[in-house]
Enzyme design. Structure first.
Site, PDB file in Angstrom:
ATOM      1  N   ASP A   7       0.860  -1.196   0.000  1.00 10.21           N
ATOM      2  CA  ASP A   7       0.000   0.000   0.000  1.00 10.21           C
ATOM      3  C   ASP A   7       0.890   1.237   0.000  1.00 10.21           C
ATOM      4  O   ASP A   7       2.080   1.159   0.321  1.00 10.21           O
ATOM      5  CB  ASP A   7      -0.922   0.021   1.230  1.00 10.21           C
ATOM      6  CG  ASP A   7      -1.863   1.231   1.213  1.00 10.21           C
ATOM      7  OD1 ASP A   7      -2.399   1.547   0.131  1.00 10.21           O
ATOM      8  OD2 ASP A   7      -2.056   1.868   2.259  1.00 10.21           O
ATOM      9  N   SER A   8       0.281   2.370  -0.335  1.00 13.69           N
ATOM     10  CA  SER A   8       1.021   3.631  -0.290  1.00 13.69           C
ATOM     11  C   SER A   8       1.433   3.960   1.144  1.00 13.69           C
ATOM     12  O   SER A   8       2.327   4.774   1.344  1.00 13.69           O
ATOM     13  CB  SER A   8       0.141   4.750  -0.825  1.00 13.69           C
ATOM     14  OG  SER A   8      -0.993   4.882   0.008  1.00 13.69           O
ATOM     15  N   TYR A  39      -0.962   8.633  -2.432  1.00  9.68           N
ATOM     16  CA  TYR A  39      -0.933   8.431  -3.880  1.00  9.68           C
ATOM     17  C   TYR A  39      -2.124   9.107  -4.564  1.00  9.68           C
ATOM     18  O   TYR A  39      -2.088   9.383  -5.749  1.00  9.68           O
ATOM     19  CB  TYR A  39      -1.009   6.932  -4.206  1.00  9.68           C
ATOM     20  CG  TYR A  39       0.289   6.167  -4.122  1.00  9.68           C
ATOM     21  CD1 TYR A  39       1.390   6.654  -3.425  1.00  9.68           C
ATOM     22  CD2 TYR A  39       0.400   4.928  -4.753  1.00  9.68           C
ATOM     23  CE1 TYR A  39       2.566   5.917  -3.354  1.00  9.68           C
ATOM     24  CE2 TYR A  39       1.565   4.187  -4.693  1.00  9.68           C
ATOM     25  CZ  TYR A  39       2.654   4.680  -3.996  1.00  9.68           C
ATOM     26  OH  TYR A  39       3.807   3.948  -3.933  1.00  9.68           O
ATOM     27  N   GLY A  40      -3.192   9.281  -3.794  1.00 10.41           N
ATOM     28  CA  GLY A  40      -4.475   9.689  -4.375  1.00 10.41           C
ATOM     29  C   GLY A  40      -4.483  11.038  -5.055  1.00 10.41           C
ATOM     30  O   GLY A  40      -5.394  11.358  -5.802  1.00 10.41           O
ATOM     31  N   CYS A  70      -4.213  -1.448  -2.258  1.00 12.67           N
ATOM     32  CA  CYS A  70      -4.302  -0.004  -2.492  1.00 12.67           C
ATOM     33  C   CYS A  70      -5.212   0.185  -3.701  1.00 12.67           C
ATOM     34  O   CYS A  70      -4.851  -0.232  -4.812  1.00 12.67           O
ATOM     35  CB  CYS A  70      -2.909   0.541  -2.772  1.00 12.67           C
ATOM     36  SG  CYS A  70      -2.883   2.284  -3.194  1.00 12.67           S
ATOM     37  N   ASN A  71      -6.367   0.772  -3.484  1.00 13.36           N
ATOM     38  CA  ASN A  71      -7.300   0.970  -4.600  1.00 13.36           C
ATOM     39  C   ASN A  71      -6.738   1.927  -5.635  1.00 13.36           C
ATOM     40  O   ASN A  71      -6.969   1.776  -6.831  1.00 13.36           O
ATOM     41  CB  ASN A  71      -8.619   1.544  -4.079  1.00 13.36           C
ATOM     42  CG  ASN A  71      -9.377   0.531  -3.284  1.00 13.36           C
ATOM     43  OD1 ASN A  71     -10.179  -0.206  -3.820  1.00 13.36           O
ATOM     44  ND2 ASN A  71      -9.102   0.454  -1.987  1.00 13.36           N
ATOM     45  N   THR A  72      -5.981   2.917  -5.140  1.00 13.20           N
ATOM     46  CA  THR A  72      -5.455   3.932  -6.055  1.00 13.20           C
ATOM     47  C   THR A  72      -4.486   3.279  -7.040  1.00 13.20           C
ATOM     48  O   THR A  72      -4.571   3.509  -8.251  1.00 13.20           O
ATOM     49  CB  THR A  72      -4.771   5.048  -5.234  1.00 13.20           C
ATOM     50  OG1 THR A  72      -5.699   5.475  -4.236  1.00 13.20           O
ATOM     51  CG2 THR A  72      -4.381   6.214  -6.098  1.00 13.20           C
ATOM     52  N   GLU A 162      -2.481   9.181   7.929  1.00 13.02           N
ATOM     53  CA  GLU A 162      -1.023   8.974   7.926  1.00 13.02           C
ATOM     54  C   GLU A 162      -0.353   9.817   9.020  1.00 13.02           C
ATOM     55  O   GLU A 162       0.630   9.412   9.613  1.00 13.02           O
ATOM     56  CB  GLU A 162      -0.423   9.320   6.550  1.00 13.02           C
ATOM     57  CG  GLU A 162      -0.757   8.325   5.446  1.00 13.02           C
ATOM     58  CD  GLU A 162       0.026   7.015   5.547  1.00 13.02           C
ATOM     59  OE1 GLU A 162       1.224   7.052   5.845  1.00 13.02           O
ATOM     60  OE2 GLU A 162      -0.582   5.946   5.346  1.00 13.02           O
ATOM     61  N   CYS A 194     -11.039   2.768  -0.460  1.00 15.09           N
ATOM     62  CA  CYS A 194      -9.638   3.089  -0.147  1.00 15.09           C
ATOM     63  C   CYS A 194      -9.325   2.293   1.109  1.00 15.09           C
ATOM     64  O   CYS A 194     -10.119   2.296   2.063  1.00 15.09           O
ATOM     65  CB  CYS A 194      -9.480   4.589   0.112  1.00 15.09           C
ATOM     66  SG  CYS A 194      -7.888   5.017   0.867  1.00 15.09           S
ATOM     67  N   THR A 195      -8.182   1.614   1.113  1.00 15.04           N
ATOM     68  CA  THR A 195      -7.909   0.707   2.239  1.00 15.04           C
ATOM     69  C   THR A 195      -7.591   1.453   3.537  1.00 15.04           C
ATOM     70  O   THR A 195      -7.543   0.842   4.600  1.00 15.04           O
ATOM     71  CB  THR A 195      -6.759  -0.261   1.886  1.00 15.04           C
ATOM     72  OG1 THR A 195      -5.642   0.506   1.425  1.00 15.04           O
ATOM     73  CG2 THR A 195      -7.184  -1.242   0.820  1.00 15.04           C
ATOM     74  N   HIS A 196      -7.373   2.761   3.453  1.00 13.45           N
ATOM     75  CA  HIS A 196      -7.232   3.536   4.696  1.00 13.45           C
ATOM     76  C   HIS A 196      -8.590   3.716   5.396  1.00 13.45           C
ATOM     77  O   HIS A 196      -8.635   3.920   6.607  1.00 13.45           O
ATOM     78  CB  HIS A 196      -6.684   4.938   4.408  1.00 13.45           C
ATOM     79  CG  HIS A 196      -5.200   5.001   4.182  1.00 13.45           C
ATOM     80  ND1 HIS A 196      -4.603   4.489   3.058  1.00 13.45           N
ATOM     81  CD2 HIS A 196      -4.202   5.525   4.940  1.00 13.45           C
ATOM     82  CE1 HIS A 196      -3.294   4.706   3.131  1.00 13.45           C
ATOM     83  NE2 HIS A 196      -3.030   5.338   4.263  1.00 13.45           N
TER      84      HIS A 196
END
Ligand code: DGL
Length: 270
Positions: A7-8, A39-40, A70-72, A162, A194-196
């Site tokens: 992931d980012s 990344y988004g 990471c969906n992005t 983050e 989004c995985t966040h």
């Protein structure tokens, strides 16, 4: 026999945690590109370059199979990677398809023509790059007809998570849900794309109300990985250890990860 999870930043830990619970005997190598998150807000070339560099690092750590948690990256880079970049003996899987199969009531790999499904009004919450890619709508159109999707680009939420600023993250979630509701007052389902965002799942559910079914990816991806590995056990790579890699500051990232997962996690420099 390790599997790589990318992931980012910290969001992929939601997917990793579910995968570790589902497959307790499999070692996982996690790569968080925290130095380059989010990344988004990046363009597709930038996301492609960062994602391919991270995947190469995971291959070097003995992971022939890598999950883009990471969906992005899945939305902006995966198709290009699959078309021309991934060698025959390696696999890179995204996180979109298991989610859309669940939403459209399909079994894994059911490629029958699109049909009507029970959800009609779907709210998609994702990063600006994922929303811009329209990858979710494209995958959905292969499987379902008559579903109205309203997407909300949730600027700022990943940065706040983050940074560990959960008060700001919660305030932003509420304002993004309100913005979505102005466009679609009564969605019957919501996708945390989004995985966040599962880290903020309670805030999303609370703002949306109890009648809205909230879909998030962690368990769906873990289940689909378990299924994939029973069909393709040879894709377990040579790695033997669970390791947490970051491009960011290992101590800072370890503290945040420990807070989110509620267990001690130690990152090392990627
Ligand atoms: N967690 C990632 C996703 O699923 C990336 C978020 C970001 O870096 O902007 O989209």
């Amino acid at each position: 026999m390790a599997v790589g999870v990318f992931d980012s930043g910290l969001g992929g830990l939601t997917v990793l945690d579910a995968c570790q619970k589902r497959l307790p005997d499999v070692p996982f190598v996690y790569f968080g590109d925290n130095a380059h998150a989010p990344y988004g807000v990046r363009d597709a070339d930038d996301i492609y370059n960062l994602t391919t560099a991270a995947v190469e690092r995971l291959w070097a750590a003995g992971c022939d199979l890598v999950i883009l948690a990471c969906n992005t990256a899945s939305a902006a880079a995966l198709r290009r990677m699959q078309e021309s970049w991934i060698p025959r003996d390696k696999r890179v899987l995204g996180v979109f398809v298991p989610l859309i199969e669940a939403l459209t009531e399909r079994q894994w790999g059911d490629n029958s023509p699109p049909r009507e499904v029970s959800v009609k009004h779907v709210a998609l919450f994702a990063t600006p790059a994922t929303v811009r890619s329209r990858a979710f709508q494209r995958e959905l159109a292969f499987r379902a007809i008559g579903v109205d999707v309203e997407a909300q680009a949730c600027g700022g939420v990943v940065d706040a998570i983050e940074e560990g600023d959960m008060i700001l993250a919660e305030a932003l979630v509420r304002s993004h849900v309100e913005a979505l509701q102005r466009k679609m007052p009564t969605p019957d389902a919501a996708i945390l794309g989004c995985t966040h965002y599962p880290i903020m799942q309670e805030a999303f559910q609370d703002a949306l109300g109890a009648d809205v079914k909230v879909f998030s990816q962690a368990n769906l991806v873990a289940e689909s990985l378990a299924d994939y590995l029973t069909r393709r056990p040879e894709m377990l790579g040579s790695g033997t250890e669970t390791i947490y890699l970051t491009t960011g500051d290992p101590n800072k990232v370890s503290n945040r990860a420990t807070q989110f997962l509620r267990r001690k996690v130690q990152f090392v420099k990627a």
